[in-house]
Design a protein around this motif. Structure first.
Motif, PDB file in Angstrom:
ATOM      1  N   ASN A  65     -17.009   6.687   0.009  1.00 26.60           N
ATOM      2  CA  ASN A  65     -16.415   6.083   1.215  1.00 26.60           C
ATOM      3  C   ASN A  65     -15.009   5.613   0.900  1.00 26.60           C
ATOM      4  N   THR A  66     -14.123   6.565   0.667  1.00 26.36           N
ATOM      5  CA  THR A  66     -12.809   6.215   0.122  1.00 26.36           C
ATOM      6  C   THR A  66     -11.906   5.526   1.140  1.00 26.36           C
ATOM      7  N   ALA A  67     -12.266   5.581   2.421  1.00 24.38           N
ATOM      8  CA  ALA A  67     -11.412   4.942   3.430  1.00 24.38           C
ATOM      9  C   ALA A  67     -11.659   3.440   3.524  1.00 24.38           C
ATOM     10  N   PHE A  68     -12.710   2.959   2.887  1.00 31.40           N
ATOM     11  CA  PHE A  68     -13.063   1.530   2.989  1.00 31.40           C
ATOM     12  C   PHE A  68     -12.048   0.672   2.252  1.00 31.40           C
ATOM     13  N   GLU A  69     -11.566  -0.362   2.937  1.00 32.74           N
ATOM     14  CA  GLU A  69     -10.555  -1.227   2.322  1.00 32.74           C
ATOM     15  C   GLU A  69     -11.055  -2.655   2.197  1.00 32.74           C
ATOM     16  N   PRO A  70     -11.296  -3.121   0.962  1.00 35.87           N
ATOM     17  CA  PRO A  70     -11.678  -4.527   0.791  1.00 35.87           C
ATOM     18  C   PRO A  70     -10.448  -5.428   0.915  1.00 35.87           C
ATOM     19  N   LEU A  71     -10.549  -6.449   1.737  1.00 35.72           N
ATOM     20  CA  LEU A  71      -9.455  -7.410   1.918  1.00 35.72           C
ATOM     21  C   LEU A  71      -9.838  -8.657   1.128  1.00 35.72           C
ATOM     22  N   MET A  72      -9.037  -8.971   0.126  1.00 32.45           N
ATOM     23  CA  MET A  72      -9.471  -9.957  -0.862  1.00 32.45           C
ATOM     24  C   MET A  72      -9.081 -11.391  -0.472  1.00 32.45           C
ATOM     25  N   THR A  73      -9.922 -12.311  -0.911  1.00 33.44           N
ATOM     26  CA  THR A  73      -9.679 -13.740  -0.684  1.00 33.44           C
ATOM     27  C   THR A  73      -9.761 -14.478  -2.020  1.00 33.44           C
ATOM     28  N   LEU A  74      -9.206 -15.663  -2.043  1.00 31.58           N
ATOM     29  CA  LEU A  74      -9.360 -16.546  -3.206  1.00 31.58           C
ATOM     30  C   LEU A  74     -10.233 -17.729  -2.827  1.00 31.58           C
ATOM     31  N   TYR A  75     -10.953 -18.206  -3.808  1.00 31.68           N
ATOM     32  CA  TYR A  75     -11.823 -19.378  -3.662  1.00 31.68           C
ATOM     33  C   TYR A  75     -10.957 -20.622  -3.864  1.00 31.68           C
ATOM     34  N   LEU A  76     -10.919 -21.479  -2.881  1.00 33.84           N
ATOM     35  CA  LEU A  76     -10.083 -22.676  -2.971  1.00 33.84           C
ATOM     36  C   LEU A  76     -10.791 -23.751  -3.807  1.00 33.84           C
TER      37      LEU A  76
END
Ligand code: DOR
Ligand code: ZN
Length: 350
Positions: free
Chosen positions: A68-79
């Motif tokens: 599933n190469t079109a899948f884009e993970p949008l990353m977050t940081l833990y505060l």
């Protein structure tokens, strides 16, 4: 004539737990198959609290997504209370970090590194406001004196409203809103505040968790609420209001950790989330607003274009059938199953 086919922009899941290791490899393809993008929760152990950790985690997720190469993970940081403004700036400049997640310490799974005293993160929050980086909140207080069913409402009064007034420039997402208090509050604010809604909170109320036996696979946080709240959530989701969008909070735990003397919180909905959402929107006579909820509103909040790919949802006489569980051995997860048939099948035409 009733609608039996729907073609929409490929959806985004704006709140998703993919875990790590074998569990990540098991569940990531389930989301990557049906979603264009997903906001990835950082509550690993240890938490994803640096840009370098988020970058490495993103690579592991992409490897786990496989074909599933079109899948884009949008990353977050833990505060955490030791997060620095420099790290946030760095995450923003690299384009890798889309948001920070605030867990009140002790509120839920892997929240021990979360925030105890909001004063200690005010500097970071000011930097986020300046950069236009949103804060995602787990909106429950942890005060032991507050009943678990009231923790969201009290969070709004004690934490969220004062924070918003103090830093009106900070974009905030109230994650997995579960009460009428939450949806009313979001509607009362003109700009800068949005909310995600899960599939399971749209379908179940607290009776499903507790009547006729305790159902560990319906246990999640914030906990399911009474029916009047579920109806308010359905109203918000199907309204077309751009302040509400999908965040499944799909949160896999191994079956043995759920069916336990002290069972973990989390419902695994990634595999069948879209089928169940089509079911809900059909029940509410709002199928024409499903695309806004799953594919448009969230993207707009995050300043992204809607996906250029499409998803076809088909209502067939034959109900959708999934195996009850995925995986094997210690890494086995139970799929969300509210106990009645769903007729909406998902396909991806491009
Ligand atoms: O039910 C939940 N599960 N709620 C959360 O806030 C965290 C999540 C998890 O990570 O398991
Ligand atoms: Zn979550």
């Amino acid at each position: 004539m009733s609608i039996t086919e729907l073609v929409i922009r490929r959806p985004d899941d704006m709140h998703l737990h993919l875990r790590d290791g074998a569990m990540m490899r098991l569940v990531t393809p389930e989301s990557a198959r049906d979603f264009a993008r997903a906001i990835i929760m950082p509550n690993l152990v240890p938490p994803v609290a640096t840009v370098a950790m988020a970058s490495a985690y993103r690579s592991r997720i992409l490897a786990a997504a496989g074909d599933n190469t079109a899948f884009e993970p949008l990353m977050t940081l833990y505060l955490t209370e030791s997060m620095t403004a420099e790290e946030v700036r760095h995450g923003h400049e690299t384009g890798l970090i889309r948001a920070l997640k605030l867990y009140p310490a002790g509120a839920t799974t892997n929240s021990a590194s979360g925030v105890r005293d909001i004063e200690r993160v005010m500097g970071v929050l000011e930097t986020m406001a300046e950069l236009g980086m949103p804060l995602l909140v787990h909106g429950e207080v942890t005060d032991p004196a507050i009943d678990i069913f009231d923790r969201e409402a009290v969070f709004i009064d004690r934490v969220l409203d004062p924070l918003r007034r103090r830093l009106p420039g900070l974009g905030i997402v109230m994650e997995h809103v579960t009460t009428r208090n939450g949806t009313d509050y979001v509607r009362s604010v003109e700009t800068g505040l949005a909310a995600t809604l899960t599939v399971h909170h749209l379908i179940l109320n607290r009776n499903a968790l507790l009547v006729g036996g305790i159902r560990p696979h319906f246990y999640c946080l914030p906990v399911l609420k009474r029916e009047e709240h579920r109806l308010a959530l359905r109203d918000a989701a199907t309204s077309g209001d751009p302040r509400f969008f999908l965040g499944t909070d799909s949160a896999p735990h191994a079956v043995h950790a759920k069916e336990n003397n002290c069972g973990c919180a989390g419902v695994f909905t990634a595999t069948n989330a879209l089928s169940w959402l089509a079911h809900v929107f059909e029940e509410e006579n709002a199928l024409e607003r499903l695309e806004a909820f799953v594919s448009i509103n969230g993207a707009e909040f995050y300043g992204l274009p809607a996906s250029g790919h499409h998803t076809r949802l088909l209502r067939l006489d034959q109900p959708v059938s999934h195996p009850p569980e995925l995986g094997s051995g210690d890494v086995r997860v139970r799929l969300f199953d509210p106990g009645f048939p769903c007729h909406w099948h998902v396909g991806n035409p491009d």
